[in-house]
Design a protein around this motif. Structure first.
Motif, PDB file in Angstrom:
ATOM      1  N   LEU A   1      41.986  39.467  33.311  1.00 34.46           N
ATOM      2  CA  LEU A   1      42.364  40.006  34.599  1.00 34.46           C
ATOM      3  C   LEU A   1      41.502  40.811  35.244  1.00 34.46           C
ATOM      4  N   ILE A   2      40.478  41.119  34.687  1.00 34.11           N
ATOM      5  CA  ILE A   2      39.499  41.998  35.561  1.00 34.11           C
ATOM      6  C   ILE A   2      38.647  40.914  36.200  1.00 34.11           C
ATOM      7  N   LYS A   3      38.350  39.818  35.649  1.00 34.74           N
ATOM      8  CA  LYS A   3      37.436  38.703  36.381  1.00 34.74           C
ATOM      9  C   LYS A   3      38.236  38.385  37.699  1.00 34.74           C
ATOM     10  N   ILE A   4      39.553  38.190  37.387  1.00 32.71           N
ATOM     11  CA  ILE A   4      40.241  37.671  38.517  1.00 32.71           C
ATOM     12  C   ILE A   4      40.352  38.606  39.848  1.00 32.71           C
ATOM     13  N   LEU A   5      40.182  39.991  39.287  1.00 36.80           N
ATOM     14  CA  LEU A   5      40.148  41.117  40.371  1.00 36.80           C
ATOM     15  C   LEU A   5      38.744  41.085  40.938  1.00 36.80           C
ATOM     16  N   ILE A   6      37.791  40.915  40.284  1.00 33.18           N
ATOM     17  CA  ILE A   6      36.364  40.679  40.733  1.00 33.18           C
ATOM     18  C   ILE A   6      36.385  39.533  41.661  1.00 33.18           C
ATOM     19  N   ASP A   7      36.969  38.644  41.628  1.00 31.00           N
ATOM     20  CA  ASP A   7      36.693  37.155  42.069  1.00 31.00           C
ATOM     21  C   ASP A   7      37.386  37.681  43.475  1.00 31.00           C
ATOM     22  N   SER A   8      38.737  38.165  43.481  1.00 34.63           N
ATOM     23  CA  SER A   8      39.419  38.547  45.028  1.00 34.63           C
ATOM     24  C   SER A   8      38.610  39.329  45.683  1.00 34.63           C
ATOM     25  N   VAL A   9      37.716  40.472  44.971  1.00 33.62           N
ATOM     26  CA  VAL A   9      36.892  41.338  45.799  1.00 33.62           C
ATOM     27  C   VAL A   9      35.746  40.590  46.566  1.00 33.62           C
ATOM     28  N   GLU A  10      35.364  39.757  45.738  1.00 30.00           N
ATOM     29  CA  GLU A  10      34.379  38.794  46.415  1.00 30.00           C
ATOM     30  C   GLU A  10      34.650  38.206  47.607  1.00 30.00           C
ATOM     31  N   LYS A  11      35.985  37.234  47.550  1.00 35.91           N
ATOM     32  CA  LYS A  11      36.339  36.586  48.480  1.00 35.91           C
ATOM     33  C   LYS A  11      36.787  37.599  49.717  1.00 35.91           C
ATOM     34  N   VAL A  12      37.254  38.727  49.527  1.00 34.14           N
ATOM     35  CA  VAL A  12      37.350  39.662  50.701  1.00 34.14           C
ATOM     36  C   VAL A  12      36.059  40.054  51.350  1.00 34.14           C
ATOM     37  N   ALA A  13      35.081  40.548  50.553  1.00 34.03           N
ATOM     38  CA  ALA A  13      33.936  41.230  50.939  1.00 34.03           C
ATOM     39  C   ALA A  13      33.067  39.841  51.742  1.00 34.03           C
ATOM     40  N   TYR A  14      33.139  38.614  51.288  1.00 38.19           N
ATOM     41  CA  TYR A  14      32.434  37.617  51.689  1.00 38.19           C
ATOM     42  C   TYR A  14      33.375  37.173  52.895  1.00 38.19           C
ATOM     43  N   LYS A  15      34.618  37.707  53.287  1.00 31.37           N
ATOM     44  CA  LYS A  15      35.449  37.122  54.153  1.00 31.37           C
ATOM     45  C   LYS A  15      35.813  35.768  54.092  1.00 31.37           C
ATOM     46  N   LYS A  16      36.106  35.253  53.052  1.00 35.23           N
ATOM     47  CA  LYS A  16      36.629  34.123  52.678  1.00 35.23           C
ATOM     48  C   LYS A  16      38.065  33.859  52.966  1.00 35.23           C
ATOM     49  N   LEU A  17      38.604  35.091  52.532  1.00 39.19           N
ATOM     50  CA  LEU A  17      40.258  35.297  52.575  1.00 39.19           C
ATOM     51  C   LEU A  17      40.382  36.438  53.331  1.00 39.19           C
ATOM     52  N   THR A  18      41.428  36.620  54.124  1.00 38.87           N
ATOM     53  CA  THR A  18      41.833  37.890  54.634  1.00 38.87           C
ATOM     54  C   THR A  18      42.251  38.579  53.639  1.00 38.87           C
ATOM     55  N   PRO A  19      42.492  40.041  53.711  1.00 35.49           N
ATOM     56  CA  PRO A  19      43.061  40.850  52.922  1.00 35.49           C
ATOM     57  C   PRO A  19      44.514  40.490  52.418  1.00 35.49           C
ATOM     58  N   GLU A  20      45.253  39.926  53.333  1.00 37.72           N
ATOM     59  CA  GLU A  20      46.607  39.413  52.921  1.00 37.72           C
ATOM     60  C   GLU A  20      46.546  38.205  52.255  1.00 37.72           C
ATOM     61  N   GLN A  21      45.805  37.413  52.418  1.00 39.38           N
ATOM     62  CA  GLN A  21      45.658  36.127  51.786  1.00 39.38           C
ATOM     63  C   GLN A  21      45.012  36.461  50.184  1.00 39.38           C
ATOM     64  N   ALA A  22      44.190  37.105  50.266  1.00 33.26           N
ATOM     65  CA  ALA A  22      43.473  37.592  49.004  1.00 33.26           C
ATOM     66  C   ALA A  22      44.666  38.375  47.969  1.00 33.26           C
ATOM     67  N   ALA A  23      45.377  39.149  48.558  1.00 33.02           N
ATOM     68  CA  ALA A  23      46.389  39.873  47.674  1.00 33.02           C
ATOM     69  C   ALA A  23      47.446  38.897  47.336  1.00 33.02           C
ATOM     70  N   ALA A  24      47.953  38.055  48.141  1.00 31.98           N
ATOM     71  CA  ALA A  24      48.760  37.219  47.609  1.00 31.98           C
ATOM     72  C   ALA A  24      48.302  36.107  46.592  1.00 31.98           C
ATOM     73  N   ASP A  25      47.203  35.554  46.757  1.00 33.15           N
ATOM     74  CA  ASP A  25      46.251  34.538  45.872  1.00 33.15           C
ATOM     75  C   ASP A  25      46.255  35.514  44.465  1.00 33.15           C
ATOM     76  N   MET A  26      45.698  36.755  44.490  1.00 29.22           N
ATOM     77  CA  MET A  26      45.423  37.383  43.212  1.00 29.22           C
ATOM     78  C   MET A  26      46.883  37.812  42.559  1.00 29.22           C
ATOM     79  N   ILE A  27      47.797  38.127  43.081  1.00 26.54           N
ATOM     80  CA  ILE A  27      48.860  38.248  42.435  1.00 26.54           C
ATOM     81  C   ILE A  27      49.852  37.018  41.873  1.00 26.54           C
ATOM     82  N   THR A  28      49.462  35.917  42.584  1.00 25.36           N
ATOM     83  CA  THR A  28      49.939  34.847  42.060  1.00 25.36           C
ATOM     84  C   THR A  28      49.078  34.407  40.677  1.00 25.36           C
ATOM     85  N   ARG A  29      47.731  34.452  40.683  1.00 29.57           N
ATOM     86  CA  ARG A  29      46.994  34.229  39.414  1.00 29.57           C
ATOM     87  C   ARG A  29      47.232  35.299  38.429  1.00 29.57           C
TER      88      ARG A  29
END
Length: 453
Positions: free
Chosen positions: A411-439
């Protein structure tokens, strides 16, 4: 700087006692580890059996030296025992250990991270120390601290190497030069305000040094828990203690830290995951502060030394829970497949309760969890005053202990992956939150199913 048993340390001790994080009023023998005595049968003296133990840990140079010195002391007191030290950095440690445990080739005595205890225990890799209470002095450990972190299914699977807490390590010279008060009540808004002020004054400088694992563990999770007042993951039904709206807000805050120059760009800082103290900007004193663990103070403060100070990490106004972590620095365990379990237990007893060993180990794993040992180090001026200050401050604001499920590695690895996607602006905060919750939902179903077996 000499350490005195003054009001500040008394405050720390009182706070520790009130919170039930450490032991109160315990005394232990000066030397609990004795040289193995020869036994006699039919008037003939038997030579003690020669034993070789393997002991693995991770850490920095100070931890390595202190631990090696303690090992050498034990071998001097116990000439029949040889201890082979296996140590290095944190990267790849868990993966290697799991492989060794599965292949029955792991060391006898092992330092692990607290979140790993439950998973490794469920796999029957760890010795239940309750079975060896006649050989292991446990009086110095607080029962609640053990139950929160090292007892599962009524099995005592390890012992905490020290008391660890999140802290804000700062370069006090940089703070003063930029008119920033160190010991203020930090909240998330002030972090942005002060960070922007520093960066605007000197665009090469940043208030914070944060790589992705620190970001996930010391910014995102506390930010969310302070809003919800709930565990990151709930034990009873394997559900999340947050919703998409709260997680989206946390990711938006992430971007504000970058957009306002509070944080060094992720493209630079994320190159130093779990090694933030090696970041060139930190070494060159172009970053004023870092969220980290008290046990990492010796390594983190190296570039600054006397310029170092500590303060508390941010807590939101009207927070429902501080999210402030106070937990074991690490956990010492014994491999259930060890051929020398009793000798391993004997070494652990020495490691935790022997005052001569304590003078060598000092605070390389944070403040010792055994009260009598901790007090002996304070009296001998062997404890870093900043470690006491940081632990004292954390204990006063300690939040609800994170449960084992919240610290699940996957679960921590999924969170870190989501943080990276937001920080690198690969996903918007809304997109990253939806993706992480699904995972998370998928992974939690899997974990819940496995728990029922």
């Amino acid at each position: 700087m000499k350490m005195k048993w003054n009001a500040r340390i008394l405050s720390a001790t009182c706070a520790i006692t009130l919170l039930g994080v450490v032991m109160t009023g315990c005394q232990s023998n000066s030397n609990t580890s004795q040289t193995t005595a020869p036994t006699s049968t039919n008037n003939k003296t038997e030579t003690p059996k020669q034993v070789t133990l393997r002991f693995s840990w991770w850490g920095g140079d100070a931890r390595h030296k202190g631990t090696l010195d303690a090992i050498n002391l034990y071998m001097k007191k116990n000439p029949n025992v040889k201890i082979e030290a296996e140590y290095g950095g944190f990267d790849g440690y868990r993966e290697k250990l799991v492989t060794q445990l599965a292949g029955a080739s792991a060391p006898d005595i092992i330092q692990i991270d607290a979140p790993w205890v439950k998973d490794l225990g469920n796999a029957d890799y760890l010795v239940d120390l309750n079975k060896y209470k006649d050989k292991l002095d446990l009086k110095g450990f607080d029962d609640k601290f053990l139950k929160d972190y090292t007892v599962f299914n009524n099995k005592l699977l390890g012992l905490p190497t020290g008391i660890n807490a999140t802290t804000f390590i700062v370069n006090q010279d940089m703070f003063k030069q930029n008119g920033i008060e160190i010991n203020q009540d930090w909240d998330w808004e002030k972090l942005v305000t002060e960070g922007k002020k520093l960066h605007d004054k000197n665009p090469r400088q940043y208030l914070l040094n944060a790589e992705q694992s620190v970001f996930a563990d010391m910014i995102i999770r506390p930010y969310v828990i302070q809003k919800t007042g709930q565990q990151w993951i709930k034990d009873d039904d394997f559900t999340m203690g947050f919703d998409k709206e709260v997680l989206t807000d946390a990711f938006k805050y992430t971007l504000s830290l970058y957009d306002n120059g509070v944080l060094q760009p992720a493209q630079e800082s994320f190159l130093f995951q779990r090694k933030a103290e090696t970041n060139p900007k930190w070494l060159n004193k172009e970053i004023a502060g870092m969220f980290n663990w008290v046990s990492n103070l010796p390594l983190t403060k190296k570039p600054m030394e006397k310029e170092t100070d500590v303060t508390t990490v941010p807590v939101a106004k009207n927070a429902k829970d501080s999210g402030f972590q106070v937990r074991p620095s690490q956990v010492m365990v014994v491999n259930s497949k060890s051929a020398s379990i009793e000798e391993s237990i004997k070494f652990m007893n020495f490691f935790f309760n022997d005052k001569d060993a304590a003078l060598l180990l000092t605070d390389v794993r944070g403040l010792p969890a055994v009260e009598a040992i901790r007090k002996s180090l304070v009296d001998a001026n062997k404890v870093d005053p900043l470690a006491v200050k940081a632990t004292d401050a954390a204990l006063k604001k300690a939040g609800t202990p994170y449960n084992a499920l919240s610290n699940n590695e996957e679960l921590i690895k999924i969170l870190i992956d989501s943080v990276e996607k937001v920080a690198y602006k690969k996903l918007t905060p809304e997109q990253a939150a939806a993706d992480m919750i699904t995972r998370y939902q998928d992974k939690l179903k899997e974990l819940k199913s496995a728990a029922k077996k």
